[in-house]
Design a protein around this motif. Structure first.
Motif, PDB file in Angstrom:
ATOM      1  N   GLY A 116      23.023  34.215  63.601  1.00 50.73           N
ATOM      2  CA  GLY A 116      22.990  33.437  62.379  1.00 50.73           C
ATOM      3  C   GLY A 116      22.637  34.284  61.173  1.00 50.73           C
ATOM      4  N   LEU A 117      23.037  33.789  60.012  1.00 47.64           N
ATOM      5  CA  LEU A 117      22.724  34.408  58.725  1.00 47.64           C
ATOM      6  C   LEU A 117      21.887  33.410  57.938  1.00 47.64           C
ATOM      7  N   VAL A 118      20.718  33.834  57.443  1.00 46.73           N
ATOM      8  CA  VAL A 118      19.794  32.922  56.767  1.00 46.73           C
ATOM      9  C   VAL A 118      19.447  33.448  55.384  1.00 46.73           C
ATOM     10  N   MET A 119      18.894  32.538  54.576  1.00 46.44           N
ATOM     11  CA  MET A 119      18.506  32.871  53.201  1.00 46.44           C
ATOM     12  C   MET A 119      16.978  32.883  53.109  1.00 46.44           C
ATOM     13  N   ILE A 120      16.438  33.943  52.519  1.00 43.42           N
ATOM     14  CA  ILE A 120      14.994  34.093  52.326  1.00 43.42           C
ATOM     15  C   ILE A 120      14.716  34.087  50.824  1.00 43.42           C
ATOM     16  N   VAL A 121      13.724  33.282  50.406  1.00 41.45           N
ATOM     17  CA  VAL A 121      13.381  33.163  48.987  1.00 41.45           C
ATOM     18  C   VAL A 121      11.865  33.223  48.838  1.00 41.45           C
ATOM     19  N   SER A 179      23.030  28.537  39.047  1.00 38.15           N
ATOM     20  CA  SER A 179      22.176  29.248  38.096  1.00 38.15           C
ATOM     21  C   SER A 179      22.632  30.679  37.845  1.00 38.15           C
ATOM     22  N   ASN A 180      23.747  31.063  38.466  1.00 38.23           N
ATOM     23  CA  ASN A 180      24.294  32.414  38.296  1.00 38.23           C
ATOM     24  C   ASN A 180      23.266  33.487  38.670  1.00 38.23           C
ATOM     25  N   ALA A 181      22.493  33.228  39.731  1.00 34.54           N
ATOM     26  CA  ALA A 181      21.410  34.126  40.121  1.00 34.54           C
ATOM     27  C   ALA A 181      21.941  35.293  40.941  1.00 34.54           C
ATOM     28  N   MET A 182      21.173  36.380  40.919  1.00 30.74           N
ATOM     29  CA  MET A 182      21.473  37.547  41.742  1.00 30.74           C
ATOM     30  C   MET A 182      20.935  37.312  43.155  1.00 30.74           C
ATOM     31  N   VAL A 183      21.705  37.741  44.158  1.00 29.99           N
ATOM     32  CA  VAL A 183      21.265  37.663  45.551  1.00 29.99           C
ATOM     33  C   VAL A 183      21.382  39.049  46.173  1.00 29.99           C
ATOM     34  N   GLY A 184      20.581  39.309  47.197  1.00 32.91           N
ATOM     35  CA  GLY A 184      20.563  40.620  47.818  1.00 32.91           C
ATOM     36  C   GLY A 184      20.933  40.565  49.280  1.00 32.91           C
ATOM     37  N   CYS A 185      21.356  41.707  49.815  1.00 33.93           N
ATOM     38  CA  CYS A 185      21.686  41.831  51.232  1.00 33.93           C
ATOM     39  C   CYS A 185      21.618  43.307  51.602  1.00 33.93           C
ATOM     40  N   ALA A 186      21.706  43.573  52.895  1.00 33.40           N
ATOM     41  CA  ALA A 186      21.679  44.949  53.364  1.00 33.40           C
ATOM     42  C   ALA A 186      22.942  45.678  52.909  1.00 33.40           C
ATOM     43  N   GLY A 187      22.781  46.920  52.507  1.00 35.12           N
ATOM     44  CA  GLY A 187      23.924  47.695  52.044  1.00 35.12           C
ATOM     45  C   GLY A 187      24.867  48.068  53.168  1.00 35.12           C
ATOM     46  N   HIS A 209      31.354  32.341  48.526  1.00 39.71           N
ATOM     47  CA  HIS A 209      31.960  32.364  47.184  1.00 39.71           C
ATOM     48  C   HIS A 209      30.977  32.773  46.082  1.00 39.71           C
ATOM     49  N   PHE A 210      30.121  33.742  46.372  1.00 36.85           N
ATOM     50  CA  PHE A 210      29.337  34.371  45.322  1.00 36.85           C
ATOM     51  C   PHE A 210      30.217  35.381  44.603  1.00 36.85           C
ATOM     52  N   ARG A 211      29.963  35.536  43.325  1.00 33.98           N
ATOM     53  CA  ARG A 211      30.696  36.551  42.581  1.00 33.98           C
ATOM     54  C   ARG A 211      30.191  37.935  42.958  1.00 33.98           C
ATOM     55  N   GLN A 212      31.104  38.877  43.002  1.00 38.09           N
ATOM     56  CA  GLN A 212      30.754  40.229  43.437  1.00 38.09           C
ATOM     57  C   GLN A 212      29.663  40.842  42.561  1.00 38.09           C
ATOM     58  N   ASN A 213      29.689  40.541  41.266  1.00 42.11           N
ATOM     59  CA  ASN A 213      28.689  41.096  40.354  1.00 42.11           C
ATOM     60  C   ASN A 213      27.302  40.522  40.599  1.00 42.11           C
ATOM     61  N   ASN A 214      27.228  39.411  41.313  1.00 47.09           N
ATOM     62  CA  ASN A 214      25.938  38.771  41.577  1.00 47.09           C
ATOM     63  C   ASN A 214      25.375  39.147  42.943  1.00 47.09           C
ATOM     64  N   ILE A 215      25.979  40.112  43.591  1.00 47.79           N
ATOM     65  CA  ILE A 215      25.522  40.548  44.920  1.00 47.79           C
ATOM     66  C   ILE A 215      24.991  41.972  44.798  1.00 47.79           C
ATOM     67  N   LYS A 216      23.736  42.173  45.197  1.00 49.48           N
ATOM     68  CA  LYS A 216      23.112  43.493  45.139  1.00 49.48           C
ATOM     69  C   LYS A 216      22.881  43.993  46.558  1.00 49.48           C
ATOM     70  N   ASN A 217      23.371  45.181  46.859  1.00 48.14           N
ATOM     71  CA  ASN A 217      23.208  45.787  48.174  1.00 48.14           C
ATOM     72  C   ASN A 217      22.015  46.732  48.163  1.00 48.14           C
ATOM     73  N   ALA A 223      17.245  35.476  45.871  1.00 48.47           N
ATOM     74  CA  ALA A 223      17.276  35.202  47.305  1.00 48.47           C
ATOM     75  C   ALA A 223      17.796  36.420  48.041  1.00 48.47           C
ATOM     76  N   LEU A 224      17.457  36.478  49.312  1.00 48.35           N
ATOM     77  CA  LEU A 224      17.868  37.595  50.164  1.00 48.35           C
ATOM     78  C   LEU A 224      18.535  37.017  51.408  1.00 48.35           C
ATOM     79  N   PHE A 225      19.704  37.553  51.774  1.00 50.96           N
ATOM     80  CA  PHE A 225      20.429  37.085  52.956  1.00 50.96           C
ATOM     81  C   PHE A 225      20.320  38.142  54.057  1.00 50.96           C
ATOM     82  N   LEU A 226      19.797  37.713  55.207  1.00 52.50           N
ATOM     83  CA  LEU A 226      19.588  38.612  56.333  1.00 52.50           C
ATOM     84  C   LEU A 226      20.041  37.948  57.629  1.00 52.50           C
ATOM     85  N   ASN A 227      20.329  38.770  58.629  1.00 53.32           N
ATOM     86  CA  ASN A 227      20.528  38.238  59.966  1.00 53.32           C
ATOM     87  C   ASN A 227      19.240  37.580  60.429  1.00 53.32           C
TER      88      ASN A 227
END
Length: 875
Positions: A536-541, A664-672, A685-693, A711-715
């Motif tokens: 699973g993939l979950v969101m951490i805030v 809210s057009n917020a930035m989200v993070g994930c593993a590079g 469907h997040f915009r590429q500019n709103n995703i930080k690796n 928010a951060l998306f992790l396994n």
């Protein structure tokens, strides 16, 4: 008896001499009425195939003359397998013998030169090579492929592999074989269709005995034991003789041979056959039960034994049948006299008849491909027929009935495998200490808790590696459950996980162990065990205080229903005491508004302070005692609960779901360099500019605290570790998105994979996997409050906690009220009875008095009656 033997020898000599004369263009007849022309042939008389073709062509010419009374002279030249000799022979046949068509040769290398010469002279060339390129027939309009394409036999081999549930094969082929690339391509595609693949390609150089021995040595120590042999007769014989000496023709090995070798098994001597026991072959099908073939068979055996007495076996193979059909095809095309060479090639391509090898018809200068093959099993001095395989029909016991692989597992006969065993070989052997598994371990793992590679350098500069983490522990526990030893060595890999999986496909590693996510795109390079973690993939805030800036915090200790019941009970108890004590306390009397205010004050002041007024009635005292006990319990509970709300953190996530993030057009993070970034963009469907690796896990927490990302998306497995390290600042929220868990990667079709997966399931079912995971998380656990206490304090107090206390105090008040009402009623009844009795006595005593006096008497009696009678004492 001796005279009879001499007679037979003489007759054989006469027949042989006659045939020689015919072959050389000399006929013993002087009649030329049926003479059609001269037919040339180029064969390799040093090979078994060339010998069979030579005899079969002679018989075809004779049979055609006997049946149609048309004579055709046959000129045969020996190329000795040399393309240059074949070209010289072709020029001689065309220029000297004036042939009208040429049959053969057997190899494409020879055919290519002969076809060029024939096309220049407009002479039809009937190629008997195993395969001819499509472009060759397009360039050479006089070239005809007379032997059927046998590439369909690769599908038969794939069906055999699927039938016995093998997954990997090693193919051994001749390096200089022109047909090898097409064979390898068709076999690879056919195996993929049944879930298998070619694990090793072994190219054998002709006349290189040392190379053959070296290749067999490498195959002997490899894991795979399913070998497909696609070699010419001499090279295949040498291979199996060496394999037997190296003890590779014993149990657990599978050998599958193809045409042309499989069709020539009967031509081998007993010594050679003995080294091939147990092999399975796919050979071309010949309709031996046809009357035409049986007649040909008898003639062939007789003539072949006379011309080639050195051969041990005289049985005709598919090559003899094809040579016979090719000669017969040309004879039919030349039957009309005085026809041009262009007409001959046209007649050949229009052929349509049943020959010895099957139906003869051509499409684009190529005969129809073979679709039916016979499955054989070498045993004893010959072979046994296991059944047949036909394109589109699968296996069958005879050519008249068909079975699919799924509907019949008995379509093939019982096989005698190498070593004489009837038990189906596994097709692979576990690695040995001499050849352990090479297992790649990633060094770029984000969370070291799952896999960590530590490198140390000694004083000599030698680097040693140590491997630890949950993935390593699970792998070792899995190996303990295997029914066999599995030697292995770990090797560090400093690259991406996708690159690590590709290294398995490239045979650089035999497996990969780590926190490797099971993804669909990785299946093109490898296969995976069952996942050893939750998927699973979950969101951490981040979290924030739930009670911050809330004015109504003071009502949180109790539920709404609890507050209502406290108020109702207090008013009710206050009313009961007010009612009982109002005749004894002047403060409780007065106007209606004054009494109502006093009642409410009395009801709620008891909750917070002890009423100092002295109560007169025992009923009110009992009610007050129970009420005060309830008030004491409630106030103490309220104080404790409110204190906990003000001192203990009550937290809630800063973001509820993905929609809030996107809105809210917020930035989200994930593993590079991971699949998560692609998943966020294409699926969520997040915009590429709103995703930080992020490049490392140590960047996650600071980025969340500084609000660099919302928010951060992790396994899910990674999220557990992250939250164990940061249990007070962040939380998991939103749904869990279905993606693959962590697994171990093995080559596609790996024979080890089923056993390793089964062992891993045992580790899970025994609870060992859960214990290892809990141990890992416990080492990262921060000091947090007791979960049970946290749950208890996070909920408001409800009626379920104090219902018995409310029943007790309410019941006590109700009983006091009931007693008071009952006594009051009795007192009032007795007072009324005394008044009536005195009135009656007055009437009787003063009956005669005047009405006015009676009235006054009544008034006096009423006035003398005490207001507070002793019988009306209130309790």
């Amino acid at each position: 008896m001796d005279n009879f033997s001499a007679f037979l020898s003489f007759m054989a000599f006469v027949l042989l001499l006659k045939q020689i004369l015919i072959v050389d263009g000399i006929s013993d007849t002087t009649k030329d009425d049926g003479f059609m022309g001269i037919l040339g042939a180029i064969v390799d008389n040093s090979s078994r195939i060339g010998k069979e073709e030579s005899v079969a062509m002679q018989i075809a010419v004779e049979d055609f003359f006997n049946k149609n009374n048309h004579r055709l002279d046959l000129k045969i030249r020996n190329s000795q397998g040399d393309p240059l000799q074949a070209a010289i022979a072709a020029r001689s046949l065309i220029n000297t013998d004036q042939v009208q068509a040429i049959l053969g040769p057997q190899t494409w290398e020879e055919v290519s030169l002969v076809a060029e010469i024939g096309s220049k002279s407009h002479i039809p060339i009937m190629s008997l090579a195993d395969a001819t390129p499509e472009w060759a027939t397009e360039l050479c309009t006089f070239l005809v492929q007379a032997s059927p394409n046998k590439l369909k036999q690769m599908e038969a081999i794939a069906a055999i592999v699927q039938r016995w549930e093998w997954h990997q094969v090693t193919i051994i082929y001749e390096d200089e074989d022109f047909s090898a690339p097409a064979v390898l391509s068709h076999l690879s595609n056919a195996l993929k269709e049944v879930g298998a693949e070619i694990s090793h390609y072994v190219a054998i150089e002709p006349f290189a005995s040392s190379s053959l021995s070296e290749e067999l040595e490498r195959l002997k120590i490899s894991q795979n034991r399913v070998f497909v042999v696609h070699l010419s007769l001499p090279l295949a014989v040498e291979l199996f003789e060496k394999a037997k000496r190296m003890k590779m023709m014993e149990k657990d090995c599978v050998w599958i041979i193809t045409d042309p070798f499989a069709s020539l098994v009967l031509s081998l001597n007993a010594s050679t056959i003995s080294s091939m026991q147990g092999i399975v072959g796919v050979k071309s099908y010949i309709p031996k039960n046809e009357t035409h073939f049986r007649d040909f068979h008898d003639k062939f055996c007789q003539r072949f034994s006379l011309e080639y007495p050195e051969e041990d076996n005289h049985e005709p193979s598919i090559f003899a049948a094809q040579a016979y059909d090719a000669a017969w095809t040309v004879a039919l095309a030349m039957r009309e006299k005085k026809q041009g060479r262009q007409q001959i090639i046209s007649n050949i391509l229009q052929s349509d008849f049943n020959g010895l090898s099957g139906n003869i018809n051509f499409t684009s200068q190529t005969i129809a491909p073979a679709h039916t093959f016979q499955i054989i099993n070498v045993k004893g001095e010959s072979y046994i027929e296991l059944g047949f395989w036909s394109d589109g029909r699968g296996f069958s016991e005879t050519t008249g009935e068909s079975y699919t692989l799924q509907s019949s597992t008995n379509a093939l006969g019982l096989v005698s495998w190498p070593g004489g065993t009837r038990v189906t070989p596994k097709g692979w052997s576990p690695p040995t200490s001499a050849n352990p598994l090479k297992i790649g371990v990633p060094t770029r793992a984000s969370f070291k808790q799952y896999v960590e590679v530590e490198m140390e350098k000694d004083h000599l500069g030698n680097i040693s590696c140590s491997y630890k983490g949950l993935a390593i522990d699970v792998f070792k526990a899995t190996l303990d459950e295997l029914p066999f030893d599995l030697p292995y060595h770990f090797f560090p890999f400093n690259g991406t996980f996708d690159a690590l999986v590709e290294q398995i496909h490239l045979k650089k590693f035999d497996a990969a162990v780590g926190n490797i996510v099971i993804l669909a795109n990785r299946y093109q390079h490898a296969e995976f065990t069952a996942p050893y973690t939750e998927s699973g993939l979950v969101m951490i805030v981040p979290v924030r205080s739930r009670t911050r800036e809330k004015a109504w915090l003071f009502i949180k200790p109790f539920t709404n229903a609890m507050w209502v019941l406290i108020g109702a009970t207090s008013i009710y108890n206050g009313f009961v005491i007010w009612l009982i004590e109002r005749n004894h306390c002047p403060e409780l009397k007065g106007s209606i508004s004054n009494q109502v205010g006093t009642l409410i004050w009395l009801a709620f002041s008891t909750l917070f302070s002890l009423n100092r007024n002295k109560l007169k009635s025992n009923l009110s005292r009992i009610t007050m005692v129970v009420w005060l006990f309830m008030a004491l319990v409630i106030t103490q509970t309220y104080t404790a609960k409110l204190t906990s709300l003000l001192t203990l953190p009550q937290l809630e996530p800063t973001v509820v779901d993905v929609f809030a993030l996107k809105n809210s057009n917020a930035m989200v993070g994930c593993a590079g360099v991971s699949y998560i970034s692609k998943y966020l963009e294409e699926v969520l469907h997040f915009r590429q500019n709103n995703i930080k690796n992020f490049s490392g896990s140590d960047e996650y927490a600071p980025a969340l605290r500084s609000r660099e990302v919302a928010a951060l998306f992790l396994n899910l497995p990674m999220a557990k570790v992250f939250l164990a390290e940061n249990c007070k600042s962040f939380t998991m929220t939103g749904p869990t998105y279905n993606v693959g868990g962590f697994g171990f990667a093995f080559p596609r079709g790996s024979q080890l994979l089923p056993s390793v997966t089964q062992a891993m399931l045992k580790v899970s079912e025994k609870g060992t996997l859960q214990d290892l995971e809990q141990k890992m998380l416990a080492s990262q656990k921060c000091m947090d409050m007791d979960p049970e206490e946290d749950e208890r304090l996070s909920h408001s107090v409800s009626l379920s906690h104090f219902w018995l206390l409310f029943v007790f105090t309410g019941g006590t008040s109700s009983m006091a009220l009931a007693i008071y009402i009952f006594r009051a009623y009795n007192s009032m009844s007795m007072s009324k009875h005394n008044v009536i009795w005195k009135l009656m006595m007055a009437v009787m005593k003063h009956w005669g008095n005047q009405r006015g006096r009676f009235s006054r008497k009544v008034s006096d009696i009423a006035q003398t009656t005490p207001t507070n009678s002793p019988n009306a004492t209130e309790y």
